[in-house]
Design a protein around this motif. Structure first.
Motif, PDB file in Angstrom:
ATOM      1  N   VAL A  60      -8.885  -0.657  -6.864  1.00 45.56           N
ATOM      2  CA  VAL A  60      -7.984   0.467  -6.604  1.00 45.56           C
ATOM      3  C   VAL A  60      -6.767  -0.099  -5.871  1.00 45.56           C
ATOM      4  N   VAL A  61      -5.586   0.451  -6.197  1.00 47.62           N
ATOM      5  CA  VAL A  61      -4.339   0.006  -5.581  1.00 47.62           C
ATOM      6  C   VAL A  61      -3.451   1.226  -5.362  1.00 47.62           C
ATOM      7  N   ASP A  62      -2.809   1.280  -4.195  1.00 45.57           N
ATOM      8  CA  ASP A  62      -1.779   2.289  -3.950  1.00 45.57           C
ATOM      9  C   ASP A  62      -0.735   1.676  -3.024  1.00 45.57           C
ATOM     10  N   VAL A  63       0.406   1.323  -3.615  1.00 47.65           N
ATOM     11  CA  VAL A  63       1.499   0.723  -2.831  1.00 47.65           C
ATOM     12  C   VAL A  63       2.530   1.788  -2.447  1.00 47.65           C
ATOM     13  N   GLY A  64       2.119   3.048  -2.518  1.00 49.37           N
ATOM     14  CA  GLY A  64       3.012   4.139  -2.175  1.00 49.37           C
ATOM     15  C   GLY A  64       3.531   4.885  -3.389  1.00 49.37           C
ATOM     16  N   GLU A  65       3.054   4.493  -4.569  1.00 53.59           N
ATOM     17  CA  GLU A  65       3.493   5.132  -5.823  1.00 53.59           C
ATOM     18  C   GLU A  65       2.362   5.938  -6.452  1.00 53.59           C
TER      19      GLU A  65
END
Length: 151
Positions: A60-65
């Motif tokens: 899982v990834v969330d760089v603010g987008e």
């Protein structure tokens, strides 16, 4: 909602090649939800299943987008190069400079089991590469220069 303990460097699961997910089951969906909860609780931008002790190819990834969930992710194409500072939830208090591709095309399965393709650049490309490395048993300190304590 469940927040898991994040496995730290030295635990053998972080050095294993994670196993592919054969099918998207309710267990995998719960894993995705719990990984996102754990990542957000730890104020991280990405998390791979091995970091919570589960040797499966799930990130899982969330760089603010917005949240990106990938099952069996693969880098299809990589180009460009950028060096930037990275840290890792499994290596608390340490940062270092890591060279990575600046642009990526990544494919994998979404939570519905359908193939998805992401084009990523910059910070998102870096985060995806960092998490996919975890699935290969690679930790950022293996690639980092100027490794030091975070201030």
């Amino acid at each position: 909602m469940a927040v898991y303990q994040i496995v730290e460097i030295g635990d053998p699961v972080l050095r294993e090649k994670a196993k592919p997910v054969k099918e998207v089951t309710p267990h995998i969906l719960k894993l995705l939800d719990n990984m996102a909860d754990t990542m957000y609780a730890a104020k991280g931008v990405g998390l791979a299943a091995p970091q919570i002790g589960v040797s499966k190819r799930v990130i899982v990834v969330d760089v603010g987008e917005g949240l990106v969930e990938l099952i069996n992710p693969e880098i299809v194409e990589a180009s460009g190069q950028a060096v930037d500072t990275e840290g890792c939830l499994s290596v608390p208090g340490m940062i270092g400079e890591v060279a990575r591709a600046d642009k990526l095309i990544v494919k994998g399965l979404n939570r519905q089991g359908k193939e998805v393709v992401y084009q990523a650049k910059g910070f998102m490309a870096r985060a995806l590469q960092h998490e996919i490395d975890h699935l290969e048993g690679i930790i950022f300190v293996d690639k980092a220069s100027n490794l030091r304590k975070a201030e």
